[in-house]
Design an enzyme around this catalytic site. Structure first.
Site, short mmCIF file in Angstrom:
data_model
loop_
_atom_site.label_atom_id
_atom_site.label_comp_id
_atom_site.label_asym_id
_atom_site.label_seq_id
_atom_site.Cartn_x
_atom_site.Cartn_y
_atom_site.Cartn_z
N HIS A 122 4.08 5.47 -8.11
CA HIS A 122 3.03 6.14 -8.88
C HIS A 122 3.27 7.65 -8.81
O HIS A 122 3.90 8.15 -7.87
CB HIS A 122 1.66 5.83 -8.28
CG HIS A 122 1.23 4.41 -8.48
ND1 HIS A 122 -0.10 4.04 -8.39
CD2 HIS A 122 1.90 3.28 -8.76
CE1 HIS A 122 -0.21 2.74 -8.61
NE2 HIS A 122 0.99 2.25 -8.83
N GLU B 103 1.44 10.13 -7.96
CA GLU B 103 0.99 10.79 -6.73
C GLU B 103 1.97 10.57 -5.58
O GLU B 103 2.29 11.49 -4.83
CB GLU B 103 -0.38 10.26 -6.30
CG GLU B 103 -1.48 10.47 -7.31
CD GLU B 103 -1.68 9.26 -8.22
OE1 GLU B 103 -0.69 8.73 -8.77
OE2 GLU B 103 -2.85 8.86 -8.40
N CYS C 257 -5.50 5.35 -7.55
CA CYS C 257 -5.80 3.98 -7.13
C CYS C 257 -5.97 3.95 -5.60
O CYS C 257 -5.83 4.97 -4.93
CB CYS C 257 -4.66 3.05 -7.55
SG CYS C 257 -3.12 3.34 -6.65
#
Length: 152
Positions: free
Chosen positions: A54, A56, A84
């Site tokens: 992801h 991040e 998430c």
């Protein structure tokens, strides 16, 4: 006049747009320290065949490598979509003090929408949260991505 938060979120949106080039969901992230972008990342799950890639996580890894340590307790993270659970946990463990979010994620958001991982006093760290900075632009980019895929 554009605020610093808007300027850095614009940079995160640029990262998100890169994701589309390799058919990943357009989410981008930049990490800022002392007014300078020290790391950036876009979603790379499809291109890297990695469920943890992801935006991040990609950016956190780059920042930690640049810094030479995992603790990022003096940065601000700008991400185009609410993190998430996995990403919120990574932000928590990196001791990130501030997270600025573009669009909310009503289905899987873990820092306000579904869960409050970064605001839970039972956990080892809490972060200051700023929501919906360029949220309309972030949301539009995501909607456009999914509309195009439904047509194909």
């Amino acid at each position: 006049m554009e605020s610093d938060d808007e300027r850095f979120m614009s940079a995160a949106l640029d990262e998100a747009r890169r994701s589309v080039g390799h058919d990943d969901v357009p989410v981008g992230c930049v990490i800022v320290a002392n007014g300078e972008v020290i790391a950036a990342g876009e979603n790379r799950r499809e291109v890297d065949h990695d469920p943890t890639a992801h935006a991040e996580i990609v950016a956190l890894r780059a920042a930690a490598q640049r810094r030479g340590h995992w603790r990022l307790d003096d940065v601000t993270v700008y991400v185009t979509l609410e993190p998430c659970v996995m990403c919120a946990g990574a932000l928590l463990n990196a001791r990130v003090p501030r997270v600025v979010i573009g669009a909310l994620d009503e289905k899987a958001g873990a820092v306000g929408s579904r869960y409050n991982v970064l605001s839970d006093p039972r956990l080892l760290h809490e972060a200051e949260l700023t929501f919906e900075v360029l949220g309309d632009a972030s949301g539009a980019l995501l909607r456009e991505f999914f509309v195009e895929r439904r047509v194909e």
